[in-house]
Design an enzyme around this catalytic site. Structure first.
Site, PDB file in Angstrom:
ATOM      1  N   LEU A  37       0.869  -1.175   0.000  1.00  0.00           N
ATOM      2  CA  LEU A  37       0.000   0.000   0.000  1.00  0.00           C
ATOM      3  C   LEU A  37       0.905   1.224   0.000  1.00  0.00           C
ATOM      4  O   LEU A  37       1.860   1.291   0.779  1.00  0.00           O
ATOM      5  CB  LEU A  37      -0.877   0.033   1.257  1.00  0.00           C
ATOM      6  CG  LEU A  37      -2.219  -0.699   1.237  1.00  0.00           C
ATOM      7  CD1 LEU A  37      -2.921  -0.494   2.573  1.00  0.00           C
ATOM      8  CD2 LEU A  37      -3.119  -0.218   0.117  1.00  0.00           C
ATOM      9  N   ASP A  38       0.638   2.198  -0.858  1.00  0.00           N
ATOM     10  CA  ASP A  38       1.448   3.422  -0.895  1.00  0.00           C
ATOM     11  C   ASP A  38       1.434   4.099   0.468  1.00  0.00           C
ATOM     12  O   ASP A  38       0.442   4.007   1.202  1.00  0.00           O
ATOM     13  CB  ASP A  38       0.901   4.390  -1.956  1.00  0.00           C
ATOM     14  CG  ASP A  38       1.141   3.892  -3.373  1.00  0.00           C
ATOM     15  OD1 ASP A  38       2.018   3.027  -3.546  1.00  0.00           O
ATOM     16  OD2 ASP A  38       0.458   4.371  -4.296  1.00  0.00           O
ATOM     17  N   PRO A  39       2.517   4.835   0.811  1.00  0.00           N
ATOM     18  CA  PRO A  39       2.603   5.475   2.135  1.00  0.00           C
ATOM     19  C   PRO A  39       1.406   6.366   2.475  1.00  0.00           C
ATOM     20  O   PRO A  39       0.944   6.379   3.612  1.00  0.00           O
ATOM     21  CB  PRO A  39       3.892   6.304   2.043  1.00  0.00           C
ATOM     22  CG  PRO A  39       4.731   5.583   1.035  1.00  0.00           C
ATOM     23  CD  PRO A  39       3.762   5.015   0.036  1.00  0.00           C
TER      24      PRO A  39
END
Length: 304
Positions: A37-39
């Protein structure tokens, strides 16, 4: 310690940060996540512990549900709110019906080109490494499954004063929601980007099942490990076959098994073998020997 933790990944952390922190909290090195999951995205991130790490790929393969905020009238370098503005265009009125027509066109099997700011590898290098160096490279397209697209915040007309809408996306693995936002904009004739994203479901784990890192830490300090789900939760959609003690002994040695044993699951790509209500192994048809099935993974959880 063996099992799956439905973690709520908070905004600002990478998926690897979560794994690193959980290794410290749980005092174990065998920790793996099930899809990045992207930051800046928060949401459901199933974490596999101990022998459950052998199941990570199956958990990752399950469908996902997201809630995205999409903003029309502006595109960015990253296709989300973190990037620099590439293009803007003033919005004329877009009716609920026009938006729905675009969503309908993008439901089913669609082809996406991964964004330049992504971890997809081209010639051994991640795309975002090229992007940071200012190099644009040809990206391989991929087919993804969009099961449903549902607008959440009513049927208000979209315009310059109201350029955003919320969308629930049910999709298969490998879908880029950022790119989907851009594709919706293109069908409507406007630049667009994903301004916010939350993953509300991953496989069989929902938002309400999840715990934060702080909550898991607190439970561990109280010697409470009830946050762990059994391995069987990770293979809920997989075909299952209950085996007896004799077969079980062969499975533990990684033995090949006759096709006749798998008649009730013969059309499946793989089957989970269950002994004493516990997942023992995952078998699949032998690629060369038509009358046999072979082990894909031997789990041995019953010995833990």
């Amino acid at each position: 310690m063996n099992g799956i933790i439905p973690l709520w990944k908070e905004r600002g952390m990478t998926s690897h940060d979560c794994v690193f922190k959980l290794r410290k909290i749980l005092h174990t090195k065998k920790v793996g996540h099930t899809g990045t999951l992207d930051p800046e995205v928060e949401g459901v991130l199933p974490i596999c512990i101990g022998r459950a790490t052998k199941l990570a790929e199956y958990v990752t393969d399950e469908g996902k549900v997201y809630v995205a905020e999409i903003t029309l009238g502006k595109s960015t370098t990253t296709e989300d709110a973190t990037g620099e503005t590439v293009m803007t265009k003033e919005l004329a009125d877009i009716s609920a019906d026009e938006l729905q027509a675009a969503l309908t066109k993008l439901t089913g099997k669609i082809t996406q080109i991964p964004p330049m700011f992504s971890a997809v590898k081209v010639n051994g290098k991640k795309l975002y490494e090229y992007a940071r160096a200012g190099i644009e490279v040809e990206r391989p397209s991929r087919q993804v499954d969009i099961y449903s697209l549902t607008r959440l915040n009513g049927e208000a007309t979209l315009n310059e004063a109201n350029p955003t809408f919320q969308l629930e996306i049910s999709c298969g693995k490998g879908t880029y929601i950022r790119t989907l936002a851009v594709m919706i904009g293109e069908l409507l004739g406007y630049p667009a980007h994903m301004s916010k994203l939350e993953r509300t479901r991953s496989g069989f784990f929902k938002k309400e099942d999840c715990l934060t890192l702080a909550e898991i830490d607190e439970m561990m300090q109280a010697s409470d490990s009830s946050f762990l789900y059994p391995l069987e939760k990770g293979i809920e959609s997989m075909a299952k076959l209950v085996i007896d003690e004799e077969i079980h002994a062969k499975v533990l040695n990684g033995g090949l098994l006759p096709k006749s044993l798998f008649i009730e699951v013969e059309n499946e790509p793989r089957a989970a073998l269950i002994f004493n209500d516990k997942l023992t192994a995952i078998y699949k048809p032998h690629p060369e020997k038509n009358e046999l099935w072979k082990p894909e993974k031997v789990i041995e959880l019953h010995q833990a």
